[in-house]
Scaffold this motif. Structure first.
Motif, PDB file in Angstrom:
ATOM      1  N   LEU A 160      12.018 -10.475   8.603  1.00  6.36           N
ATOM      2  CA  LEU A 160      12.933 -11.543   8.214  1.00  6.36           C
ATOM      3  C   LEU A 160      12.673 -12.751   9.108  1.00  6.36           C
ATOM      4  CD1 LEU A 160      15.417 -12.718   6.733  1.00  6.36           C
ATOM      5  CD2 LEU A 160      16.868 -11.502   8.379  1.00  6.36           C
ATOM      6  N   TRP A 161      12.350 -13.884   8.487  1.00  3.66           N
ATOM      7  CA  TRP A 161      12.102 -15.139   9.200  1.00  3.66           C
ATOM      8  C   TRP A 161      13.238 -16.109   8.931  1.00  3.66           C
ATOM      9  CZ3 TRP A 161       7.915 -16.401  12.365  1.00  3.66           C
ATOM     10  CH2 TRP A 161       6.928 -15.416  12.466  1.00  3.66           C
ATOM     11  N   SER A 162      13.670 -16.793   9.977  1.00  2.00           N
ATOM     12  CA  SER A 162      14.804 -17.706   9.851  1.00  2.00           C
ATOM     13  C   SER A 162      14.671 -18.832  10.864  1.00  2.00           C
ATOM     14  CB  SER A 162      16.112 -16.945  10.090  1.00  2.00           C
ATOM     15  OG  SER A 162      16.189 -16.515  11.443  1.00  2.00           O
ATOM     16  N   PRO A 163      15.494 -19.881  10.758  1.00  2.00           N
ATOM     17  CA  PRO A 163      15.475 -20.941  11.773  1.00  2.00           C
ATOM     18  C   PRO A 163      15.846 -20.388  13.151  1.00  2.00           C
ATOM     19  CG  PRO A 163      16.581 -21.700   9.794  1.00  2.00           C
ATOM     20  CD  PRO A 163      16.386 -20.218   9.631  1.00  2.00           C
ATOM     21  N   ARG A 164      15.257 -20.978  14.173  1.00  2.00           N
ATOM     22  CA  ARG A 164      15.340 -20.449  15.530  1.00  2.00           C
ATOM     23  C   ARG A 164      16.741 -20.536  16.143  1.00  2.00           C
ATOM     24  NH1 ARG A 164      11.396 -19.202  18.755  1.00  2.00           N
ATOM     25  NH2 ARG A 164       9.924 -20.029  17.233  1.00  2.00           N
ATOM     26  N   ARG A 165      17.476 -21.577  15.854  1.00  4.70           N
ATOM     27  CA  ARG A 165      18.765 -21.790  16.525  1.00  4.70           C
ATOM     28  C   ARG A 165      19.903 -21.191  15.715  1.00  4.70           C
ATOM     29  NH1 ARG A 165      17.922 -28.080  18.580  1.00  4.70           N
ATOM     30  NH2 ARG A 165      16.011 -27.674  19.769  1.00  4.70           N
ATOM     31  N   PHE A 166      20.322 -20.013  16.140  1.00  5.29           N
ATOM     32  CA  PHE A 166      21.433 -19.299  15.512  1.00  5.29           C
ATOM     33  C   PHE A 166      21.193 -19.035  14.027  1.00  5.29           C
ATOM     34  CE2 PHE A 166      23.181 -21.999  18.926  1.00  5.29           C
ATOM     35  CZ  PHE A 166      23.587 -20.997  19.807  1.00  5.29           C
ATOM     36  N   GLU A 197      13.772 -12.589  13.097  1.00  7.49           N
ATOM     37  CA  GLU A 197      15.020 -12.056  13.621  1.00  7.49           C
ATOM     38  C   GLU A 197      15.161 -10.623  13.115  1.00  7.49           C
ATOM     39  OE1 GLU A 197      18.944 -12.821  11.750  1.00  7.49           O
ATOM     40  OE2 GLU A 197      17.968 -14.562  10.842  1.00  7.49           O
ATOM     41  N   PRO A 198      15.940  -9.804  13.791  1.00  4.49           N
ATOM     42  CA  PRO A 198      16.110  -8.428  13.320  1.00  4.49           C
ATOM     43  C   PRO A 198      16.674  -8.414  11.898  1.00  4.49           C
ATOM     44  CG  PRO A 198      16.967  -8.675  15.555  1.00  4.49           C
ATOM     45  CD  PRO A 198      16.652 -10.054  15.063  1.00  4.49           C
ATOM     46  N   VAL A 199      16.148  -7.491  11.101  1.00  4.52           N
ATOM     47  CA  VAL A 199      16.669  -7.337   9.740  1.00  4.52           C
ATOM     48  C   VAL A 199      18.128  -6.907   9.820  1.00  4.52           C
ATOM     49  CG1 VAL A 199      16.482  -5.949   7.635  1.00  4.52           C
ATOM     50  CG2 VAL A 199      14.412  -6.797   8.753  1.00  4.52           C
ATOM     51  N   TRP A 200      18.981  -7.585   9.068  1.00  2.00           N
ATOM     52  CA  TRP A 200      20.407  -7.265   9.080  1.00  2.00           C
ATOM     53  C   TRP A 200      20.611  -5.787   8.737  1.00  2.00           C
ATOM     54  CZ3 TRP A 200      21.559 -11.846   5.274  1.00  2.00           C
ATOM     55  CH2 TRP A 200      21.212 -13.041   5.917  1.00  2.00           C
ATOM     56  N   SER A 201      21.592  -5.167   9.365  1.00  4.60           N
ATOM     57  CA  SER A 201      21.753  -3.712   9.267  1.00  4.60           C
ATOM     58  C   SER A 201      21.896  -3.242   7.818  1.00  4.60           C
ATOM     59  CB  SER A 201      22.966  -3.262  10.092  1.00  4.60           C
ATOM     60  OG  SER A 201      24.156  -3.905   9.636  1.00  4.60           O
ATOM     61  N   HIS A 202      22.646  -3.966   7.001  1.00  6.20           N
ATOM     62  CA  HIS A 202      22.838  -3.472   5.635  1.00  6.20           C
ATOM     63  C   HIS A 202      21.612  -3.706   4.759  1.00  6.20           C
ATOM     64  CE1 HIS A 202      23.913  -7.666   5.360  1.00  6.20           C
ATOM     65  NE2 HIS A 202      24.237  -7.616   4.092  1.00  6.20           N
ATOM     66  N   LEU A 203      20.685  -4.581   5.209  1.00  3.21           N
ATOM     67  CA  LEU A 203      19.432  -4.739   4.485  1.00  3.21           C
ATOM     68  C   LEU A 203      18.482  -3.580   4.749  1.00  3.21           C
ATOM     69  CD1 LEU A 203      18.652  -8.544   4.986  1.00  3.21           C
ATOM     70  CD2 LEU A 203      19.575  -7.422   2.942  1.00  3.21           C
TER      71      LEU A 203
END
Length: 326
Positions: free
Chosen positions: A269-275, A284-290
């Protein structure tokens, strides 16, 4: 093999060249999809916009051409809500290989009346998830003959606090527009990760990567007339929000990196760096429910039933149609 953490620093303003590569961007005529297409065109890649509206597609092509000298951009008619039209759309690509597809197009409704497609599917679930599920089926032969090809799926923060109701995927009970949208995006994200697991299981070199754009505001997005017009005054009034969120040109960065960066791996999972809201892209870590593989597998089977498509992944093949070694 380098990982994302030890690879050279990624520069969103100095992208690697990609001549000879071809990328399909669904919904590439507007919003984040437009900026994904514009940035990829700047690398020399051939970019195909998958769009419902021919006039909007032509406007986007003209806008990109005015900013990117020699841009190789065209479009194919693509209506993800019309499952029966998707095979013809893929045929219209006129390609014998495909390096990447960015599953970006989506619809979000805010009125309380539940809408259905001609096939009787709830419109947001049909467009955001089922359409991309079916499109993947038709694109698989082109991706399978292209070593290292990628499927990049644009998710949403809206899905972070939602859970799927596998007994009511199409929101026939207690329909709420925002919840139905969030669940459609959650389905799309679960599919992207399940897709990568199944690609790995058959030894494919195609990978499926998940991205989310963070907080993307029209008011912070630079003008691209006639595709998007923002006055200087509008942007100045909303500048304080730039401390928290960003414009759509920056929101395109995770998807562009997922297409181009050789260090990107599937199932991430790729996302913007700031929060996760703004800034340059990072994992970022894959969200738990994903990470719920049982739910993802059940969703896959339900999607096959709803679309009438058996999305079965074959081992990697060569251009001559024979199974590849290794």
């Amino acid at each position: 093999m380098p990982s994302a953490s030890d690879a050279p620093q990624w520069n969103v303003h100095r992208l690697p060249r990609a001549e000879g590569r071809s990328v399909l961007v669904t919904g590439g005529n507007a919003g984040i999809g437009y900026f994904v297409a514009e940035q990829l065109a700047g690398t020399g890649a051939t970019v195909v916009l998958g769009c419902r509206d021919a006039a909007k597609a032509e406007a986007a092509i003209a806008s990109i051409g005015s900013r990117v000298h020699g841009a190789e951009v065209r479009y194919v008619p693509l209506d993800l809500a019309d499952l029966g039209s998707l095979e013809a759309s893929v045929d219209a690509l006129g390609l014998d290989r495909l390096d990447a597809v960015v599953h970006n197009a989506g619809v979000a409704l805010d009125h309380p009346t539940r809408c259905e497609t001609n096939a009787g599917h709830e419109l947001m679930f049909a467009t955001n998830h089922l359409g991309h599920f079916a499109l993947t089926h038709y694109l698989t032969p082109l991706l399978a003959v292209t070593p290292g090809s990628r499927l990049v799926t644009t998710g949403s923060f809206a899905a972070k606090s939602e859970r799927l109701n596998l007994d009511d995927l199409q929101s026939t009970q207690d329909y709420r527009p925002k919840r139905a949208y969030a669940r459609s995006k959650l389905a799309q994200m679960l599919f992207a990760l399940e897709l990568d697991r199944r690609l790995r299981a058959v030894g494919s070199t195609t990978t499926s990567v998940l991205v989310h754009p963070g907080g993307a505001l029209d008011a912070l997005t630079p003008s691209r007339p006639p595709v998007q017009v923002r006055t200087t005054g509008e942007r100045l009034r909303h500048l304080p929000l730039g401390l928290v969120v960003q414009g759509k040109e920056a929101a395109a960065w995770p998807a562009v990196r997922a297409v181009l960066d050789p260090s990107v791996r599937g199932g991430r999972l790729w996302s913007p760096r700031r929060f996760g809201l703004r800034g340059t892209p990072r994992t970022e870590p894959v969200w738990s429910h994903l990470a719920d593989t049982a739910t993802a597998a059940r969703l896959w089977e339900a999607s096959c039933d709803l679309t009438g498509i058996d999305l079965t992944l074959a081992p990697r093949t060569r251009l001559d149609g024979k199974q590849a070694d290794g």
